[in-house]
Design a protein around this motif. Structure first.
Motif, PDB file in Angstrom:
ATOM      1  N   ARG A  23       0.828  -1.204   0.000  1.00 25.10           N
ATOM      2  CA  ARG A  23       0.000   0.000   0.000  1.00 25.10           C
ATOM      3  C   ARG A  23       0.865   1.258   0.000  1.00 25.10           C
ATOM      4  N   GLN A  24       2.038   1.216   0.659  1.00 31.82           N
ATOM      5  CA  GLN A  24       2.922   2.369   0.685  1.00 31.82           C
ATOM      6  C   GLN A  24       3.621   2.590  -0.646  1.00 31.82           C
ATOM      7  N   LEU A  25       3.623   1.566  -1.497  1.00 28.25           N
ATOM      8  CA  LEU A  25       4.221   1.703  -2.815  1.00 28.25           C
ATOM      9  C   LEU A  25       3.265   2.388  -3.797  1.00 28.25           C
ATOM     10  N   LEU A  26       1.969   2.286  -3.537  1.00 28.84           N
ATOM     11  CA  LEU A  26       0.974   2.793  -4.479  1.00 28.84           C
ATOM     12  C   LEU A  26       1.107   4.292  -4.777  1.00 28.84           C
ATOM     13  N   PRO A  27       1.364   5.158  -3.779  1.00 28.79           N
ATOM     14  CA  PRO A  27       1.493   6.584  -4.115  1.00 28.79           C
ATOM     15  C   PRO A  27       2.562   6.879  -5.156  1.00 28.79           C
ATOM     16  N   PHE A  28       3.655   6.129  -5.131  1.00 26.20           N
ATOM     17  CA  PHE A  28       4.705   6.334  -6.135  1.00 26.20           C
ATOM     18  C   PHE A  28       4.199   5.947  -7.522  1.00 26.20           C
ATOM     19  N   LEU A  29       3.343   4.928  -7.591  1.00 24.82           N
ATOM     20  CA  LEU A  29       2.814   4.481  -8.871  1.00 24.82           C
ATOM     21  C   LEU A  29       1.702   5.400  -9.370  1.00 24.82           C
ATOM     22  N   PHE A  30       0.858   5.869  -8.443  1.00 23.54           N
ATOM     23  CA  PHE A  30      -0.287   6.681  -8.836  1.00 23.54           C
ATOM     24  C   PHE A  30       0.120   8.050  -9.373  1.00 23.54           C
ATOM     25  N   GLU A  31       1.344   8.467  -9.097  1.00 20.57           N
ATOM     26  CA  GLU A  31       1.824   9.713  -9.694  1.00 20.57           C
ATOM     27  C   GLU A  31       1.870   9.611 -11.217  1.00 20.57           C
ATOM     28  N   HIS A  32       1.904   8.397 -11.729  1.00 21.55           N
ATOM     29  CA  HIS A  32       2.000   8.168 -13.177  1.00 21.55           C
ATOM     30  C   HIS A  32       0.803   7.349 -13.650  1.00 21.55           C
TER      31      HIS A  32
END
Length: 637
Positions: A23-32
């Motif tokens: 879940r903490q990885l998702l913000p990095f992905l959602f930027e793109h």
């Protein structure tokens, strides 16, 4: 001369390290997310073209068996293959680009957070470890997108579509395949957890390695002069060996994960060919259906292999992300400033202020935060253990960089009820033995730390009620071992005054007796100073730091042992320069050489964190035994 000894870290179990969730990885992905949506759409189209191929091949076989013409089926298969390849190539490009962007954005976030962390975090952590998080740890996030995670939509569709098609063709064969695949998935799940733990430990070792290399390179002259090159090489190599050993463990576990998909395919293929051949002979299915089933089997195991690879890469990335997230989750220096300012403003409403005081300390108490205390205790313990192991008589303990007063007060307060007033426009000196709390007072004025009790006032206002940027713009601070930045003379001086002209720079350089530095290099203010100012002498580096503070022209100057690296002649010239620029400014000077402060308007004597005397030189010689002893030792009485 002492020999640097590497402070060895205690062993940690993998569970001790910071760990992140998906879940903490998702913000990095959602930027793109826009690019990822395009990738997902392409994955769906690609999945459709892929799943259509076995069906068309089955029809081709049936037409051939029946002696019918193939018509456009062959061309349709060729078109599907071409479209699938083009989509795959474009997806690869988008994923590579997005993976690079994720690394870039994570580095920006991490750098922004690191540069705004409280000073206590830098005092408690090793610089090389923070650098490693920016470089090595963020790189592992690249694998998340480039090794199968982002195109999981297409792979999932292919996997589900293949399952459905195989169930329609022959449920018996599918049941056997599900058993084989289930066993392989269970094996990967067990191994993936071990990969994440081992990766976290490995990244910590890489951070420790970076810290050790940085420390050895930064003190290479001392290392060489002490004959410690081989010992340092052995010590750093040992850390590199530990990281290597963990990397080998990861490789072994990964080596078990990677073949599982291949083994699953081979076993599944043998089962399909064996049982399927029997069922063809029995008339349960046709040859065309068996061929179609085998093709779907390959399409089933392909996404499964990507899924296994994604599990490995994601677990490695999560191990690194835990270290990244640990820093990102730390509070920034100014995080609670608004609440603190409101509280101290309310408390100060009824308190009288001295309108003539530039700075006032009111019953100030201070103790270092527990994380700093723990880090320093640990560093001392490890250094002592290293001494015993190496059988060395002396060593330079590798403490975290920080206030020189801190090591003397690990078990209590550094300042204990300190009160004194600095009149506006006056020169005030702080003197006392090492560890008395002198440097800590300047750190508190700069708000590198806040008092644990009491108050510090700047022009009648509690410093905690002021914006940090505004506060520091009114202060010029030269620390005891002020660093010289790699670059040019002008770049060093413009650190605090980016708009300063070359003529302004030359003026302050001459004011601190650095005109000869300009004369000896035709580049003038653009002359390089080398890494850590290696092309300048110790005294020149100190004067350069003072010139940097003077260029900003603040109303208050804080000088911590500003003449400690100067010879007698340059010390006098420096005093003359400070006298010239001190007009209309307030100075607080820390000095061990009483000769540099005997003419101060006020001298404050500190011992064990307490003020034991205040006054002029002559007054203190009469009233304060400690000051009298210091003056007598330096032949000033």
């Amino acid at each position: 001369m002492s020999t640097p000894v590497r402070a060895r870290r205690g062993r940690r179990t993998p569970d001790d390290g910071p760990r992140a969730s998906f879940r903490q990885l998702l913000p990095f992905l959602f930027e793109h997310k826009r690019v990822l949506v395009v990738v997902a759409v392409l994955s769906v189209i690609g999945a459709g073209t892929t799943l259509a191929q076995p069906l068309l091949v089955g029809q081709v076989i049936e037409l051939v068996q029946n002696g019918e013409t193939l018509g456009a089926l062959v061309w349709a298969i060729v078109a599907l293959v071409i479209v699938s390849s083009v989509i795959s190539g474009y997806q690869h490009y988008l994923l590579q680009r997005t993976g690079t962007a994720v690394v870039y954005s994570s580095r920006r976030k991490l750098i922004a957070r690191i540069l705004h962390l409280p000073i206590s975090e830098f005092d408690a952590r090793r610089t090389g470890d923070l650098v490693s998080r920016v470089g090595t740890d963020t790189t592992l996030l690249y694998a998340v997108l480039t090794q199968g995670l982002a195109d999981s939509v297409g792979n999932a569709l292919i996997f589900v579509g293949a399952i459905i098609a195989m169930a329609i063709i022959d449920p018996v064969l599918l049941l056997l395949i599900v058993v084989v695949i289930g066993v392989s998935i269970a094996g990967v799940s067990v191994l993936s957890g071990r990969i994440r733990k081992a990766t976290t430990t490995q990244q910590e070792k890489v951070g420790e390695l970076a810290s050790s290399v940085e420390r050895a390179v930064g003190s290479i002259r001392t290392v060489r002069a002490s004959g410690a090159t081989e010992r340092e090489e052995s010590s750093i190599s040992a850390t590199a060996g530990e990281a290597y050993g963990i990397g080998v463990r990861i490789a072994k576990v990964s080596a078990l994960v990677v073949p599982i998909a291949g083994v699953a395919l081979q076993v599944s293929l043998l089962v399909v060919l064996g049982v399927g051949g029997y069922r063809v002979a029995d008339g349960a299915i046709t040859i065309a259906s068996l061929v179609t089933f085998v093709m779907f089997l390959f399409f089933l195991v392909g996404p499964l292999g990507s899924f296994f690879g994604a599990i490995t890469s994601v677990n490695q990335a999560l191990g690194a992300l835990g270290r990244i997230q640990e820093v990102i989750d730390l509070p920034v220096e100014s995080q609670d400033d608004a609440a603190i300012a409101a509280r101290v403003t309310a408390d100060a409403a009824s308190a009288p202020t001295d309108s003539d005081a530039a700075i006032e300390f009111r019953d100030v108490h201070f103790a270092y935060p527990e994380n700093v205390v723990a880090a320093r205790r640990k560093a001392e313990t490890e250094a002592l253990a290293a001494l015993e192991t190496a059988h060395l008589a002396t060593a330079a303990i590798d403490l975290p960089a920080g206030d020189p007063d801190a090591p003397h007060a690990l078990d209590g307060e550094v300042l204990r009820g300190v009160s004194f007033t600095v009149p506006r426009g006056a020169r005030v000196a702080l003197v006392g033995p090492s560890g008395a709390g002198k440097s800590t007072t300047l750190s508190l004025i700069e708000r590198f730390y806040d008092p644990t009790a009491g108050a510090i006032l700047l022009d009648g206002t509690d410093v905690r009620a002021l914006d940090r940027a505004e506060l520091r713009s009114r202060l010029g601070y030269v620390e005891q071992d002020a660093p010289t930045l790699a670059g040019t003379i002008a770049e060093n001086l413009r650190l605090a005054s980016p708009e300063a002209s070359d003529s302004d720079i030359e003026r302050v350089l001459h004011a601190v007796n650095l005109g000869d530095v300009l004369d000896r290099n035709p580049l003038g203010v653009d002359a390089p100073v080398g890494e850590a100012g290696v092309m300048l002498s110790g005294g020149e580096r100190q004067r350069l730091a003072i010139a940097r503070a003077l260029l900003a022209a603040p109303p208050i100057l804080l000088l911590d042992e500003s003449t400690s690296s100067l010879d007698g002649l340059n010390e006098q010239r420096m005093r003359d320069a400070i006298d010239a620029v001190a007009a209309g400014r307030t100075l607080i000077v820390i000095a061990h050489r009483l000769s540099t402060v005997v003419d101060s308007d006020l001298i404050v004597v500190l011992e064990n964190g307490r003020v034991i005397g205040q006054g002029t030189h002559s007054e203190l010689v009469e009233s304060t035994p400690l000051y009298r002893d210091l003056a007598r030792h330096q032949l000033l009485v």
